[in-house]
Write a protein that holds these residues in place. Sequence first.
Motif, PDB file in Angstrom:
ATOM      1  N   TRP A 100       0.823  -1.208   0.000  1.00 29.17           N
ATOM      2  CA  TRP A 100       0.000   0.000   0.000  1.00 29.17           C
ATOM      3  C   TRP A 100       0.857   1.259   0.000  1.00 29.17           C
ATOM      4  O   TRP A 100       0.486   2.279  -0.596  1.00 29.17           O
ATOM      5  N   ARG A 101       1.997   1.230   0.658  1.00 28.30           N
ATOM      6  CA  ARG A 101       2.904   2.386   0.620  1.00 28.30           C
ATOM      7  C   ARG A 101       3.339   2.671  -0.814  1.00 28.30           C
ATOM      8  O   ARG A 101       3.464   3.816  -1.223  1.00 28.30           O
ATOM      9  N   ARG A 102       3.579   1.614  -1.579  1.00 26.60           N
ATOM     10  CA  ARG A 102       3.995   1.773  -2.973  1.00 26.60           C
ATOM     11  C   ARG A 102       2.831   2.177  -3.876  1.00 26.60           C
ATOM     12  O   ARG A 102       2.998   2.993  -4.782  1.00 26.60           O
ATOM     13  N   ALA A 104      -0.080   3.724  -3.174  1.00 29.01           N
ATOM     14  CA  ALA A 104      -0.834   4.937  -2.857  1.00 29.01           C
ATOM     15  C   ALA A 104      -0.638   6.013  -3.931  1.00 29.01           C
ATOM     16  O   ALA A 104       0.483   6.387  -4.246  1.00 29.01           O
ATOM     17  N   GLY A 105      -1.750   6.453  -4.519  1.00 28.18           N
ATOM     18  CA  GLY A 105      -1.730   7.492  -5.534  1.00 28.18           C
ATOM     19  C   GLY A 105      -1.383   7.021  -6.935  1.00 28.18           C
ATOM     20  O   GLY A 105      -1.378   7.819  -7.875  1.00 28.18           O
ATOM     21  N   ALA A 106      -1.104   5.735  -7.105  1.00 28.15           N
ATOM     22  CA  ALA A 106      -0.643   5.219  -8.396  1.00 28.15           C
ATOM     23  C   ALA A 106      -1.713   4.351  -9.076  1.00 28.15           C
ATOM     24  O   ALA A 106      -2.751   4.030  -8.503  1.00 28.15           O
ATOM     25  N   GLN A 139      -6.905   3.177 -10.119  1.00 31.53           N
ATOM     26  CA  GLN A 139      -6.060   4.201  -9.501  1.00 31.53           C
ATOM     27  C   GLN A 139      -6.367   4.259  -8.013  1.00 31.53           C
ATOM     28  O   GLN A 139      -7.516   4.429  -7.611  1.00 31.53           O
ATOM     29  N   ALA A 141      -6.066   5.798  -4.093  1.00 32.73           N
ATOM     30  CA  ALA A 141      -6.037   7.110  -3.440  1.00 32.73           C
ATOM     31  C   ALA A 141      -4.665   7.346  -2.825  1.00 32.73           C
ATOM     32  O   ALA A 141      -3.933   6.408  -2.498  1.00 32.73           O
ATOM     33  N   SER A 142      -4.333   8.616  -2.670  1.00 37.66           N
ATOM     34  CA  SER A 142      -3.077   8.989  -2.013  1.00 37.66           C
ATOM     35  C   SER A 142      -3.276   8.936  -0.496  1.00 37.66           C
ATOM     36  O   SER A 142      -3.566   9.948   0.142  1.00 37.66           O
ATOM     37  N   VAL A 143      -3.162   7.750   0.046  1.00 31.10           N
ATOM     38  CA  VAL A 143      -3.414   7.555   1.476  1.00 31.10           C
ATOM     39  C   VAL A 143      -2.110   7.597   2.259  1.00 31.10           C
ATOM     40  O   VAL A 143      -1.040   7.263   1.737  1.00 31.10           O
ATOM     41  N   GLY A 144      -2.211   8.004   3.513  1.00 28.83           N
ATOM     42  CA  GLY A 144      -1.040   8.095   4.376  1.00 28.83           C
ATOM     43  C   GLY A 144      -0.898   6.887   5.281  1.00 28.83           C
ATOM     44  O   GLY A 144      -1.691   5.941   5.230  1.00 28.83           O
ATOM     45  N   GLU A 175      -9.543   5.680  -6.229  1.00 31.69           N
ATOM     46  CA  GLU A 175      -9.957   6.961  -6.809  1.00 31.69           C
ATOM     47  C   GLU A 175     -10.730   6.793  -8.106  1.00 31.69           C
ATOM     48  O   GLU A 175     -11.718   7.464  -8.340  1.00 31.69           O
TER      49      GLU A 175
END
Length: 198
Positions: A100-102, A104-106, A139, A141-144, A175
């Motif tokens: 998920w770190r990789r 996120a947002g992609a 796609q 989401a840009s999650v933290g 997204e």
Amino acid sequence: MLVLASASPARRRLLEQAAIPHRVQVSGVDEDSIVDSDPIALVQRLAQAKARAVSLLAHGADRDGHVVGGQAVLGCDSLLVFEGEVFGKPANAEEAIARWRRMAGAWAELHTGHCLLPAPVNADEGQGERLTTVTTRVQFASVGEAEIHAYVATGEPLQCAGGFALEGRGGSLVERIEGCYSNVIGLSLPLLRRWLAP
């Protein structure tokens, strides 16, 4: 009635929602024994192996290898491909978090192999067999970190190819989707409708 060669609750729910009469028969196929460097070919091979194994389990076969019975069998298998790497189900929470770190947002691609064996069928020769892969782009989401850890702590990502369930809590972490929505959940209903049409 369709025989679903899968233990996936998500695939079962899709068939129920589409009012497609079915029953479930788990294949018992050793998925780790089936390999292919091409993820599209791999999900097809996995779906085919499941369908053929269940076809024999569900109907039995005569001495010539011909399946006896009157039910079609559907096998499916899904994999997520991210930056050229194949993501099946995460082995553990740590792997899910790292993915998920990789992601996120992609964007990633979700491939689902579909194999339909109409009955009766010769499981050895694949007579009447339909086999294809449906691909959907996703796609994320840009999650933290906090959202990633909270999601993985639910346990949901460990049950799903790619580490997310579109129909579950993971849906809020997606997204956009390009292509077949139900394919991301486990099987393409539009494809199946065409295949089952009289």
